[in-house]
Design a protein around this motif. Structure first.
Motif, PDB file in Angstrom:
ATOM      1  N   ARG A 208      12.807  19.177  -1.853  1.00 42.13           N
ATOM      2  CA  ARG A 208      12.005  19.298  -3.074  1.00 42.13           C
ATOM      3  C   ARG A 208      10.509  19.096  -2.829  1.00 42.13           C
ATOM      4  O   ARG A 208       9.690  19.833  -3.346  1.00 42.13           O
ATOM      5  N   VAL A 209      10.137  18.068  -2.037  1.00 42.31           N
ATOM      6  CA  VAL A 209       8.713  17.720  -1.920  1.00 42.31           C
ATOM      7  C   VAL A 209       8.142  17.886  -0.511  1.00 42.31           C
ATOM      8  O   VAL A 209       6.943  17.735  -0.321  1.00 42.31           O
TER       9      VAL A 209
ATOM     10  N   GLY B  94       0.802  -1.219   0.000  1.00 41.29           N
ATOM     11  CA  GLY B  94       0.000   0.000   0.000  1.00 41.29           C
ATOM     12  C   GLY B  94       0.827   1.258   0.000  1.00 41.29           C
ATOM     13  O   GLY B  94       0.408   2.298   0.494  1.00 41.29           O
ATOM     14  N   LEU B  95       2.044   1.199  -0.570  1.00 44.95           N
ATOM     15  CA  LEU B  95       2.959   2.340  -0.572  1.00 44.95           C
ATOM     16  C   LEU B  95       3.054   3.024  -1.931  1.00 44.95           C
ATOM     17  O   LEU B  95       4.015   3.742  -2.199  1.00 44.95           O
ATOM     18  N   VAL B  96       2.088   2.776  -2.789  1.00 52.19           N
ATOM     19  CA  VAL B  96       2.069   3.440  -4.104  1.00 52.19           C
ATOM     20  C   VAL B  96       0.796   4.275  -4.199  1.00 52.19           C
ATOM     21  O   VAL B  96      -0.206   3.973  -3.557  1.00 52.19           O
ATOM     22  N   PRO B  97       0.814   5.351  -5.006  1.00 59.24           N
ATOM     23  CA  PRO B  97      -0.380   6.205  -5.101  1.00 59.24           C
ATOM     24  C   PRO B  97      -1.509   5.525  -5.865  1.00 59.24           C
ATOM     25  O   PRO B  97      -1.277   4.725  -6.766  1.00 59.24           O
ATOM     26  N   LYS B  98      -2.711   5.869  -5.461  1.00 53.77           N
ATOM     27  CA  LYS B  98      -3.897   5.373  -6.157  1.00 53.77           C
ATOM     28  C   LYS B  98      -4.001   6.090  -7.499  1.00 53.77           C
ATOM     29  O   LYS B  98      -3.780   7.293  -7.592  1.00 53.77           O
TER      30      LYS B  98
ATOM     31  N   LEU C  90       8.680  11.139   3.276  1.00 56.86           N
ATOM     32  CA  LEU C  90       8.530   9.968   4.136  1.00 56.86           C
ATOM     33  C   LEU C  90       7.930   8.800   3.359  1.00 56.86           C
ATOM     34  O   LEU C  90       8.402   7.662   3.447  1.00 56.86           O
ATOM     35  N   ILE C  91       6.901   9.083   2.559  1.00 60.43           N
ATOM     36  CA  ILE C  91       6.269   8.045   1.747  1.00 60.43           C
ATOM     37  C   ILE C  91       7.251   7.503   0.706  1.00 60.43           C
ATOM     38  O   ILE C  91       7.355   6.294   0.506  1.00 60.43           O
ATOM     39  N   ALA C  92       7.983   8.407   0.059  1.00 62.34           N
ATOM     40  CA  ALA C  92       8.943   7.989  -0.971  1.00 62.34           C
ATOM     41  C   ALA C  92      10.051   7.125  -0.379  1.00 62.34           C
ATOM     42  O   ALA C  92      10.472   6.135  -0.980  1.00 62.34           O
TER      43      ALA C  92
ATOM     44  N   PHE D 268       7.439   2.855   7.624  1.00 61.04           N
ATOM     45  CA  PHE D 268       7.333   4.299   7.867  1.00 61.04           C
ATOM     46  C   PHE D 268       8.239   4.710   9.025  1.00 61.04           C
ATOM     47  O   PHE D 268       8.867   5.768   8.989  1.00 61.04           O
ATOM     48  N   GLN D 269       8.313   3.866  10.059  1.00 65.08           N
ATOM     49  CA  GLN D 269       9.217   4.164  11.174  1.00 65.08           C
ATOM     50  C   GLN D 269      10.670   4.157  10.695  1.00 65.08           C
ATOM     51  O   GLN D 269      11.466   5.016  11.073  1.00 65.08           O
TER      52      GLN D 269
END
Length: 198
Positions: A150-151, A93-97, A157-159, A123-124
């Protein structure tokens, strides 16, 4: 708090009613028991991570500790059920919808589908990586620092968690070792060469 709690509750000069004193001491006894239980489980996790070859390799990853390594090895096994790192990251579940229509691709929030526990651990690990990157100079740390600039913190964190998932898959499925200087180029290319477009 831990050093002084029991002593403070037992102190006759604190004017606590007897029933309150008994209840607090019973609660304190339960906290001590839970601490001992947590300590026992931590030792079991550490033992598993040391004995499992996959978990041992995973602990070499930057920002990944024994709990994440043990959980990844136990949950995913050798990772060969996934074709690539992106499929593994998607499973977590670590990719965008994706909301695509009429040739326009729109990416939304991460899906958060899949194994919530392992995703939370990644994530930790990403938080640890992000914090420690400021003190390091390797290729991964520079990428993390530039990404945050940049973001922003949240998207970075997600990347980073996504990148950790892909590296984790390569370690489990291909038996590779973690290399913070890895630049993603095929073997045989020099640092100043660009990969040949196919």
């Amino acid at each position: 708090f831990r050093e002084r709690f029991a002593e403070s509750v037992e102190d006759g000069g604190n004017e606590l009613p007897g029933l309150t004193r008994v209840a607090l001491l019973r609660g304190w006894t339960r906290i001590v028991e839970l601490d001992a239980e947590i300590d026992w489980f931590d030792k079991q996790v550490a033992q598993h991570a040391k004995n499992d070859p996959n978990a041992r390799r995973v602990t070499e990853m930057f920002g990944v500790g024994l709990i994440t390594a043990s959980a990844a090895s136990a949950t995913v096994g050798d990772g060969r059920q996934f074709r690539n790192g992106r499929q593994f990251a998607s499973w977590l579940g670590l990719v965008p919808k994706q909301n695509s229509s009429g040739g326009k691709e729109r990416l939304g929030r991460i899906t958060k589908q899949g194994d919530a526990y392992l995703r939370t651990l990644l994530f930790q690990c990403a938080r640890v990586t992000l914090t420690a990157a400021r003190r390091r100079q390797d290729r991964l740390a520079r990428w993390v620092t530039q990404l945050v600039e940049r973001v922003g913190y949240g998207k970075a964190l997600i990347a980073i968690a996504n990148k950790h998932a892909r590296v984790l898959w390569a370690i489990l499925a291909k038996g590779q070792r973690f290399d913070p200087a890895h630049d993603g180029r095929p073997a045989g290319l020099q640092r100043n060469e660009a990969p040949i477009a196919s």
